[in-house]
Design an enzyme around this catalytic site. Structure first.
Site, PDB file in Angstrom:
ATOM      1  N   TRP A 261       0.833  -1.204   0.000  1.00 38.04           N
ATOM      2  CA  TRP A 261       0.000   0.000   0.000  1.00 38.04           C
ATOM      3  C   TRP A 261       0.863   1.246   0.000  1.00 38.04           C
ATOM      4  CZ3 TRP A 261      -0.397   4.275   3.081  1.00 38.04           C
ATOM      5  CH2 TRP A 261      -1.522   5.082   2.895  1.00 38.04           C
ATOM      6  N   HIS A 262       2.012   1.175   0.681  1.00 42.77           N
ATOM      7  CA  HIS A 262       2.877   2.340   0.798  1.00 42.77           C
ATOM      8  C   HIS A 262       3.662   2.637  -0.479  1.00 42.77           C
ATOM      9  CE1 HIS A 262       2.100   1.985   5.138  1.00 42.77           C
ATOM     10  NE2 HIS A 262       2.454   3.260   5.181  1.00 42.77           N
ATOM     11  N   GLY A 263       3.831   1.673  -1.332  1.00 40.66           N
ATOM     12  CA  GLY A 263       4.566   1.977  -2.554  1.00 40.66           C
ATOM     13  C   GLY A 263       4.803   0.772  -3.431  1.00 40.66           C
TER      14      GLY A 263
END
Length: 468
Positions: free
Chosen positions: A319-321
């Site tokens: 989700w973060h990258g």
């Protein structure tokens, strides 16, 4: 457009506030919706069309899911269509490049694929949309009948591009009717100034130090400098993100909304589990509600618990990258949490508080190395420097000079990451209640003055979570 900019502070926000309050209740939601679309289009003019399309599709799906004459089979079909569309958009814009480059690397192909630009905040507003559709499908909420209110929920500019993630059920009633008072507006303005100061006076200053350390050649980074640098990043990312959340919550109050807290002093935690109950609370709550619990949560056998935790934390990482270092970061914390749940949970209670706190800080700070370095070699070299595994010096003159020059900044940041300033303010309020109001006004005026002065003079103003 970012909150910590002169245009937002002196042009956009005053105009919207003026229109919001002058035009009255009848037009308040239209003003906010128009402002939110303009806010997003300022930085992503083409992708505002994607957002509008997403709003219409999910509004229609929600309406169809809520109709009494929709059969169970059709409801499931509409729900799957919504999931495929929303997750498909997220996957294409955010992960297409990573998937293609990974396949090309495995196959040894020299592909040169142009990846699409990442729409700002797509991870945040996609999760908000999903919470709405899933809750309608579950029967937890009724579909929103008004397209304007549905669009406002998805696009609301205070938390549109970097959270906190707001579930529809939490503000459903506020969308149609909310009280607006001077006291609430003043409280929101103060919260906004607090977040702005966190961002421009703390995060940006300590972030400059980390940028200098990160740019240094590996063989010139001493153990002391490596730890000083990654601690600086640990403080930067906290004040950067929690500062944005404070500004979003404050802006919400100014327009009559109540958003849930997103940070609760995570660095005072005494376990990894506690840390993640205090850090980015809205994301953790979302994964718990819509992934972890549906998988069975912790009320299952050990093997399923292992599966559930690793699925959630692999997804949290991605989700973060769109980079494998984020997957590694997620699995790192998933492993630490699993170790606590299976082995350390009871024994940790007997550890001295200081030991538990050191344990927490050590592993969290190491975790930020996985988070920050997308290149595996750079990550490993920095970890070697931190633990003196290479030819790096233990202490060097450059490191000592930098620490001395930034000692005051470190102290202010560390103290500001604890509840002690707030406790001191409350203590002062109890013993000098009459003088407290004057002192508080002077304090917030000072925050505004110094924050504005920094924005005028500086060009270093990144928001770390904007890229997610």
């Amino acid at each position: 457009m970012v909150f910590s900019s002169l245009f937002f502070t002196f042009a956009f926000l005053p105009v919207i506030v003026m229109l919001y309050y002058l035009l009255g209740k009848r037009f308040k939601n239209i003003v906010l919706l128009t402002a939110s679309l303009f806010f997003y289009a300022w930085g992503e003019p083409i992708y505002v069309l994607l957002m509008c399309g997403s709003i219409i599709i999910n509004y229609c799906v929600g309406t169809l899911l809520g109709r009494d004459d929709t059969s169970r089979r059709k409801r499931k079909l509409f729900f799957i269509i919504s999931l495929v569309f929303n997750l498909g958009c997220l996957a294409y814009f955010k992960y297409f490049g990573m998937i293609i480059s990974t396949i090309a690397s495995i196959g040894g192909w020299g592909l040169n694929v142009r990846t699409p630009a990442l729409p700002i905040g797509i991870s945040f507003y996609t999760f908000q949309i999903l919470s709405y559709v899933i809750d309608v499908y579950r029967g937890k909420i009724k579909p929103q009948k008004s397209l304007i209110l549905c669009a406002l929920y998805i696009t609301m500019f205070p938390q549109l591009v970097a959270g906190p993630i707001v579930n529809y059920v939490d503000i459903e009633s506020q969308l149609a009717e909310r009280s607006i008072t001077f006291k609430k507006f003043n409280s929101g303005l103060r919260r906004f100034l607090q977040g702005l100061a966190k961002k421009v006076l703390l995060a940006n200053h300590i972030g400059l130090l980390w940028s200098e350390v990160k740019a240094m050649p590996n063989n010139e980074i001493s153990v002391l400098m490596a730890w000083a640098g990654i601690i600086a990043f640990s403080l930067q990312i906290y004040f950067d993100f929690s500062g944005y959340s404070d500004m979003a919550i404050g802006l919400g109050k100014m327009f009559g909304f109540r958003f849930k807290e997103n940070f609760k002093y995570p660095y005072i935690s005494q376990s990894i589990s506690e840390f993640w109950r205090r850090w980015h609370i809205s994301l953790g709550s979302w994964f718990k509600e819509y992934v972890y619990i549906p998988l069975g949560g912790s009320r299952v056998g050990n093997w399923k618990l292992i599966r559930n935790l690793f699925i959630v934390w692999l997804l949290t990482g991605f989700w973060h990258g769109a980079s494998w270092n984020f997957a590694l970061w997620g699995l790192y914390f998933g492993t630490l949490l699993l170790n606590e749940k299976l082995y350390l949970q009871k024994s940790m209670q007997r550890w001295p508080k200081a030991v538990r706190h050191i344990y927490l800080l050590l592993f969290v700070v190491i975790g930020w190395v996985f988070f920050e370095f997308t290149n595996l070699n750079d990550m490993l070299n920095f970890l070697r420097a931190m633990f003196g595994a290479g030819d790096n010096a233990l202490i060097d003159n450059q490191g000592i000079i930098r620490l001395k020059a930034n000692a005051f900044l470190y102290i202010v940041c560390i103290l500001s990451a604890t509840p002690w300033p707030k406790k001191l303010a409350l203590f002062f309020k109890r013993i000098h209640s009459n003088f407290y109001g004057i002192a508080a006004n002077v304090y917030y005026c000072a925050l505004m003055f110094f924050s504005m002065a920094y924005m005028v003079a500086s060009t270093y103003n990144p928001f770390i979570y904007f890229r997610f």
